[in-house]
Enzyme design. Structure first.
Site, PDB file in Angstrom:
ATOM      1  N   THR A   1       0.880  -1.187   0.000  1.00 53.43           N
ATOM      2  CA  THR A   1       0.000   0.000   0.000  1.00 53.43           C
ATOM      3  C   THR A   1       0.913   1.232   0.000  1.00 53.43           C
ATOM      4  O   THR A   1       1.012   1.943   0.999  1.00 53.43           O
ATOM      5  CB  THR A   1      -0.927   0.015   1.237  1.00 53.43           C
TER       6      THR A   1
ATOM      7  N   THR B   1      -1.462  -2.422   5.518  1.00 52.86           N
ATOM      8  CA  THR B   1      -1.845  -1.233   6.285  1.00 52.86           C
ATOM      9  C   THR B   1      -2.710  -0.338   5.401  1.00 52.86           C
ATOM     10  O   THR B   1      -2.254   0.130   4.354  1.00 52.86           O
ATOM     11  CB  THR B   1      -0.569  -0.489   6.735  1.00 52.86           C
TER      12      THR B   1
ATOM     13  N   TYR C   1      -0.343   9.438  30.333  1.00 48.89           N
ATOM     14  CA  TYR C   1      -0.386  10.550  29.358  1.00 48.89           C
ATOM     15  C   TYR C   1      -0.765  10.120  27.942  1.00 48.89           C
ATOM     16  O   TYR C   1      -0.476  10.831  26.989  1.00 48.89           O
ATOM     17  CB  TYR C   1       0.959  11.302  29.296  1.00 48.89           C
TER      18      TYR C   1
ATOM     19  N   ARG D   1      -3.975   8.983  27.128  1.00 49.12           N
ATOM     20  CA  ARG D   1      -5.430   8.971  26.895  1.00 49.12           C
ATOM     21  C   ARG D   1      -5.813  10.234  26.142  1.00 49.12           C
ATOM     22  O   ARG D   1      -5.428  11.334  26.548  1.00 49.12           O
ATOM     23  CB  ARG D   1      -6.175   9.000  28.231  1.00 49.12           C
TER      24      ARG D   1
ATOM     25  N   CYS E   1       4.095  22.837  35.469  1.00 52.37           N
ATOM     26  CA  CYS E   1       5.389  22.328  34.987  1.00 52.37           C
ATOM     27  C   CYS E   1       5.483  22.121  33.479  1.00 52.37           C
ATOM     28  O   CYS E   1       6.427  22.587  32.850  1.00 52.37           O
ATOM     29  CB  CYS E   1       5.718  21.011  35.686  1.00 52.37           C
TER      30      CYS E   1
ATOM     31  N   LYS F   1      -5.993  19.455  36.794  1.00 50.29           N
ATOM     32  CA  LYS F   1      -6.410  18.056  36.940  1.00 50.29           C
ATOM     33  C   LYS F   1      -7.174  17.885  38.255  1.00 50.29           C
ATOM     34  O   LYS F   1      -7.048  18.713  39.161  1.00 50.29           O
ATOM     35  CB  LYS F   1      -5.238  17.083  36.826  1.00 50.29           C
TER      36      LYS F   1
HETATM   37  N1  LIG Z   1       7.323  -4.465   5.693  1.00 48.60           N
HETATM   38  C1  LIG Z   1       6.936  -4.409   6.936  1.00 48.60           C
HETATM   39  O1  LIG Z   1       7.738  -4.518   7.891  1.00 48.60           O
HETATM   40  C2  LIG Z   1       5.482  -4.243   7.278  1.00 48.60           C
HETATM   41  C3  LIG Z   1       5.053  -4.444   8.586  1.00 48.60           C
HETATM   42  C4  LIG Z   1       3.704  -4.318   8.882  1.00 48.60           C
HETATM   43  C5  LIG Z   1       2.798  -3.996   7.874  1.00 48.60           C
HETATM   44  N2  LIG Z   1       3.257  -3.784   6.596  1.00 48.60           N
HETATM   45  C6  LIG Z   1       2.263  -3.495   5.570  1.00 48.60           C
HETATM   46  O2  LIG Z   1       2.002  -4.718   4.880  1.00 48.60           O
HETATM   47  C7  LIG Z   1       1.779  -4.481   3.487  1.00 48.60           C
HETATM   48  C8  LIG Z   1       2.782  -5.265   2.657  1.00 48.60           C
HETATM   49  O3  LIG Z   1       4.079  -4.792   2.958  1.00 48.60           O
HETATM   50  P1  LIG Z   1       5.380  -5.519   2.380  1.00 48.60           P
HETATM   51  O4  LIG Z   1       6.556  -4.778   2.914  1.00 48.60           O
HETATM   52  O5  LIG Z   1       5.287  -6.983   2.595  1.00 48.60           O
HETATM   53  O6  LIG Z   1       5.194  -5.221   0.801  1.00 48.60           O
HETATM   54  P2  LIG Z   1       6.074  -5.747  -0.411  1.00 48.60           P
HETATM   55  O7  LIG Z   1       6.099  -4.669  -1.415  1.00 48.60           O
HETATM   56  O8  LIG Z   1       7.369  -6.318   0.098  1.00 48.60           O
HETATM   57  O9  LIG Z   1       5.218  -6.967  -0.977  1.00 48.60           O
HETATM   58  C9  LIG Z   1       3.997  -6.821  -1.620  1.00 48.60           C
HETATM   59  C10 LIG Z   1       3.850  -7.973  -2.619  1.00 48.60           C
HETATM   60  O10 LIG Z   1       2.530  -7.954  -3.136  1.00 48.60           O
HETATM   61  C11 LIG Z   1       2.607  -8.422  -4.476  1.00 48.60           C
HETATM   62  N3  LIG Z   1       1.342  -8.123  -5.169  1.00 48.60           N
HETATM   63  C12 LIG Z   1       0.874  -6.941  -5.636  1.00 48.60           C
HETATM   64  N4  LIG Z   1      -0.344  -7.110  -6.185  1.00 48.60           N
HETATM   65  C13 LIG Z   1      -0.663  -8.414  -6.065  1.00 48.60           C
HETATM   66  C14 LIG Z   1      -1.796  -9.195  -6.410  1.00 48.60           C
HETATM   67  N5  LIG Z   1      -2.863  -8.675  -7.029  1.00 48.60           N
HETATM   68  N6  LIG Z   1      -1.783 -10.508  -6.105  1.00 48.60           N
HETATM   69  C15 LIG Z   1      -0.732 -11.055  -5.492  1.00 48.60           C
HETATM   70  N7  LIG Z   1       0.370 -10.360  -5.132  1.00 48.60           N
HETATM   71  C16 LIG Z   1       0.406  -9.064  -5.411  1.00 48.60           C
HETATM   72  C17 LIG Z   1       3.847  -7.730  -5.003  1.00 48.60           C
HETATM   73  O11 LIG Z   1       4.339  -8.337  -6.176  1.00 48.60           O
HETATM   74  C18 LIG Z   1       4.797  -7.871  -3.802  1.00 48.60           C
HETATM   75  O12 LIG Z   1       5.557  -9.056  -3.903  1.00 48.60           O
HETATM   76  C19 LIG Z   1       1.855  -2.961   3.326  1.00 48.60           C
HETATM   77  O13 LIG Z   1       0.574  -2.421   3.450  1.00 48.60           O
HETATM   78  C20 LIG Z   1       2.709  -2.520   4.486  1.00 48.60           C
HETATM   79  O14 LIG Z   1       2.448  -1.182   4.848  1.00 48.60           O
HETATM   80  C21 LIG Z   1       4.570  -3.917   6.289  1.00 48.60           C
END
Ligand SMILES: NC(=O)c1ccc[n+]([C@@H]2O[C@H](COP(=O)([O-])OP(=O)(O)OC[C@H]3O[C@@H](n4cnc5c(N)ncnc54)[C@H](O)[C@@H]3O)[C@@H](O)[C@H]2O)c1
Length: 440
Positions: free
Chosen positions: A86, A128, A260, A262, A271, A327
């Site tokens: 995303t 996300t 802190y 909420r 302070c 408070k």
């Molecule tokens: N990377 C992190 O540490 C992390 C942690 C928590 C949440 N997120 C969230 O998780 C999501 C994925 O992150 P990521 O880092 O794994 O992304 P990434 O870019 O590494 O992987 C996404 C994958 O989705 C594939 N893809 C796209 N369209 C597709 C479809 N129609 N069908 C099948 N596969 C498809 C892409 O080819 C790619 O391999 C994001 O929204 C990110 O914000 C990431």
């Protein structure tokens, strides 16, 4: 369970391999043939400690499969997990193109595959996405695309909290397991999927789950910038910020705690505003920029402005201010945002009556007395002896105290509008027709 994981990047590969390690039959899907081939060959497409081994083991035990075909992956699947990217749009928004495409792929596959034995399939967003995406984009798309299908499909948001570099350990020991859904069948499926984790799945509404992930990341980013701003200033003052922050983190009562955090009204008191100003002054004279700390003062001013604007917009003539000190259980009025609020509203010609269970103007002394005399010189005339007298004929009640008499008075003599600044007034007051929270 049979699980389809759409998107085999960092999140998808870790999720797929870890679920396979716990006995689920996992089918990963990606549009990228290289990633699919790597997994099929027993190798991870992303670098993550321990992931190669976990992928190899999953493939060897026929628990983990990878394909470019959503149809193949969704055959009899109980759950599909959307783990696609995303990314940011050029204007900073969230690009949902991949999410939409993945939903289309899932829906097209669900139209042709055999249903799971339960007859229910859960489409769970792990990516996300902004609050409102699951209910406003994903669910309507599914309803539209699955028109005529006998399969019962529900949706959920399960935010992912793993960090790259410790993805596997984070997956198995997540800080929280959250399922945002209004669908009890989906909540059950998600709980079953994660049954091997120690923590129970917390079922919340969809928007809360979507918003939680952004709140978490914003907080992590804020923590980093906070520590860096401390260092930026303290280096110039010959103070070792590492030592300061190490000690700082040892305070798990006030610093590293839920204190802190909420949502409510502006901060104040003798302070916090004073010491923030002092730090910002030190930064100015040492030519250091501390935009995060400067921003907290600006944000605090906004918190007061917003309540003033709401009351003015409501055309209130008489207002009851219940709680004056910064408070509960103190009579310290210095830099109380409630005093500021009273002063601003009186300046706008509103008839303000104040009740505070603790403040007694005849007992105020020293700096406290000086402060209130400079801001509310006629305080003794504004104060009422009990909350009911303040509420009498008031168009609006603004409440910051949780004093029992105040709560009872609000229930006995409800104002047409009650603005709650504390969020602690309890369900009875919250169900009054004129109730509104300051930020909820
Ligand atoms: N990377 C992190 O540490 C992390 C942690 C928590 C949440 N997120 C969230 O998780 C999501 C994925 O992150 P990521 O880092 O794994 O992304 P990434 O870019 O590494 O992987 C996404 C994958 O989705 C594939 N893809 C796209 N369209 C597709 C479809 N129609 N069908 C099948 N596969 C498809 C892409 O080819 C790619 O391999 C994001 O929204 C990110 O914000 C990431």
């Amino acid at each position: 369970m049979r699980v389809a994981v759409l998107g085999l990047g960092y999140v998808g590969t870790v999720t797929a391999a870890c679920l396979a390690a716990h006995g689920h039959d996992v089918w990963g899907v990606d549009v990228d043939t290289t990633k699919v081939r790597l997994i099929t060959d027993g190798r991870s497409p992303v670098v993550e400690p321990g992931l190669d081994g976990l992928v190899a083991e999953g493939v060897r035990r026929h628990r983990l499969h990878a394909t470019t075909s959503a149809v193949e992956a969704l055959e009899g699947a109980d759950i599909s997990l959307l783990c696609v990217g995303t990314p940011s749009t050029t204007r900073g928004g969230t690009d949902l193109t991949y999410v939409r495409r993945a939903v289309e792929d899932v829906a097209a596959a669900l139209m042709v595959v055999s249903p799971p034995s339960s007859g229910v399939h859960a489409v769970v967003v792990r990516s996300t996405v902004p609050p409102g995406t699951v209910d406003g984009v994903v669910a309507p798309m599914l309803v539209d695309l699955l028109d005529g299908s006998p399969l019962r499909v529900g949706t959920a948001m399960c935010p992912e909290f793993l960090r790259e570099g410790s993805g596997i350990s984070d997956f198995f020991h997540p800080p929280l397991v959250v399922a945002g859904t209004a669908d009890a069948r989906v909540a059950r499926l998600v709980s079953e999927l994660f049954a091997f984790l120690d923590d129970p799945v917390r079922v919340v509404d969809v928007r809360t789950a979507e918003a939680l992930k952004y709140a978490s990341n914003a907080f992590h980013a804020t923590k980093i910038s906070f520590a860096n701003e401390m260092a930026r200033l303290y280096r110039l003052l010959d103070v070792d910020a590492r030592q300061v922050m190490e000690l700082f983190c040892e305070d798990t009562v006030l610093n590293i705690s839920s204190a802190y955090l909420r949502p409510g009204f502006a901060f104040g008191g003798s302070c916090l505003p004073k010491d923030l100003r002092s730090l910002l002054h030190l930064a100015r004279v040492n030519s250091a920029d501390l935009p995060l700390l400067a921003g907290t003062l600006a944000s605090n001013t906004l918190a007061v402005n917003e309540v003033v604007d709401r009351i003015v917009a409501a055309d209130a003539r008489r207002l009851a201010l219940l709680g004056l000190s910064f408070k509960t259980d103190t009579d310290d009025l210095r830099e109380s945002p409630n005093v500021e609020l009273a002063e601003r509203l009186i300046g706008k010609g509103i008839d303000v009556r104040i009740y505070d269970p603790v403040v007694n103007p005849t007992r105020l002394v020293g700096a406290n007395r000086q402060y209130v005399e400079s801001r509310l010189p006629h305080l003794h005339r504004l104060l009422t002896p009990d909350p009911l007298s303040a509420l009498d004929s008031a168009d609006v009640a603004v409440v910051s105290t949780t004093d029992r008499d105040v709560v009872a008075a609000l229930l006995a003599c409800p104002s047409p509008r009650v603005i709650d600044l504390s969020g602690r007034l309890g369900p009875d007051v919250e169900s009054l027709p004129g109730y509104e929270g300051v930020g909820w």
